[in-house]
Scaffold this motif. Structure first.
Motif, PDB file in Angstrom:
ATOM      1  N   SER A   1     -17.965 -11.709  16.676  1.00 36.58           N
ATOM      2  CA  SER A   1     -16.743 -11.807  15.858  1.00 36.58           C
ATOM      3  C   SER A   1     -15.617 -10.890  16.343  1.00 36.58           C
ATOM      4  O   SER A   1     -14.521 -10.915  15.787  1.00 36.58           O
TER       5      SER A   1
ATOM      6  N   MET B   1     -20.889  -9.821   7.164  1.00 41.14           N
ATOM      7  CA  MET B   1     -21.152 -11.186   7.631  1.00 41.14           C
ATOM      8  C   MET B   1     -22.552 -11.300   8.243  1.00 41.14           C
ATOM      9  O   MET B   1     -23.269 -12.263   8.007  1.00 41.14           O
TER      10      MET B   1
ATOM     11  N   LYS C   1     -15.628 -16.810  10.261  1.00 35.37           N
ATOM     12  CA  LYS C   1     -16.426 -17.643   9.357  1.00 35.37           C
ATOM     13  C   LYS C   1     -16.995 -18.856  10.091  1.00 35.37           C
ATOM     14  O   LYS C   1     -18.159 -19.216   9.956  1.00 35.37           O
ATOM     15  N   GLN C   2     -16.133 -19.464  10.923  1.00 36.68           N
ATOM     16  CA  GLN C   2     -16.545 -20.648  11.695  1.00 36.68           C
ATOM     17  C   GLN C   2     -17.657 -20.306  12.685  1.00 36.68           C
ATOM     18  O   GLN C   2     -18.654 -21.034  12.788  1.00 36.68           O
TER      19      GLN C   2
ATOM     20  N   THR D   1     -20.945 -19.775  10.895  1.00 36.15           N
ATOM     21  CA  THR D   1     -21.522 -21.063  10.462  1.00 36.15           C
ATOM     22  C   THR D   1     -22.232 -21.724  11.640  1.00 36.15           C
ATOM     23  O   THR D   1     -23.336 -22.273  11.500  1.00 36.15           O
TER      24      THR D   1
END
Length: 234
Positions: A162, A196, A171-172, A175
């Motif tokens: 990240s 996260m 976030k993507q 996922t």
């Protein structure tokens, strides 16, 4: 699947890892969290064979990795997405993916895996002929992950995926990490975004100045007051 036992690593006179022991079981997402300089990236580089332990043992599927060269570790099923992405900037997206499959000879399998990468990262398909150095930071991170998947790893090592990305992209990426795991790849994730990382991991270890300070179920560590104060901003 992966076991580190009492691993000590030095950079010259600096004792970077001071006897760490950890385990990653097949099918898990395990995260290593900790502040800068705690030894997180050093741990991944040691598993990949880029650094050698002075003491201790690293085994993968029951085989000792400590004297095996990095390219043979990749062939055994471990692939790393390095911190800072390290894509081949002057090559196209497609050429970068081909480099990820460098050790493979199965042309039809490679073709299938390119399609799998494009399903996970549709943006890369749109840019497959584009020179990788001209991609955005988020697209370069996707490419680095896609390239690592091209070796069909059993275990994927992710180093700060990240870093430097906008929150919506973070976030993507997380996922997609969960999706890769759901498709059967075990993941060891090093991440400064502890919130996260703990939200998607099964288990977690906290590294402090080269030692494992805490370990356990990710949800338990996320609920721990000490962890919250030190790493989750509360």
């Amino acid at each position: 699947m992966l076991v580190l036992e009492d691993v000590h690593v030095y950079y010259g006179a600096i004792h970077a890892l001071k006897g760490i022991s950890l385990q990653v079981n097949q099918g898990e997402i395990v995260t290593l969290i900790g502040s800068n300089g705690a030894g997180k990236s050093t741990s991944l580089k040691t598993i990949s064979g880029l650094l050698r332990p002075k003491q201790g043992k690293i085994s993968f599927n029951g085989e000792d990795l400590s004297k095996i060269p990095p390219q043979k570790i990749v062939a055994k099923g471990i692939s790393q997405v390095p911190e800072g992405r390290r894509i081949f900037a002057n090559m196209t997206v497609s050429e970068n993916l081909d480099m990820g499959a460098y050790l493979r000879k199965d042309k039809s399998g490679i073709k299938q895996d390119v399609e799998r990468v494009f399903e996970l990262f549709p943006r890369l398909k749109e840019r497959k002929s584009q020179v990788a150095g001209t991609l955005s930071g988020g697209e370069q991170q996707m490419l680095a992950m896609g390239r690592a998947l091209m070796s069909r790893p059993q275990l994927l090592l992710l180093d700060e995926p990240s870093m430097g990305l906008a929150p919506i992209l973070v976030k993507q990426i997380f996922t997609i990490i969960q999706e890769i795991n759901a498709q059967g790849t075990t993941i060891l994730l090093v991440e400064q975004n502890a919130h996260m990382a703990l939200s998607i991991a099964n288990r977690a270890y906290v590294l402090e100045t080269g030692k494992i300070a805490l370990g356990g179920q990710a949800q338990d560590l996320a609920a721990s007051e000490d962890v919250r104060k030190a790493y989750l901003g509360g």
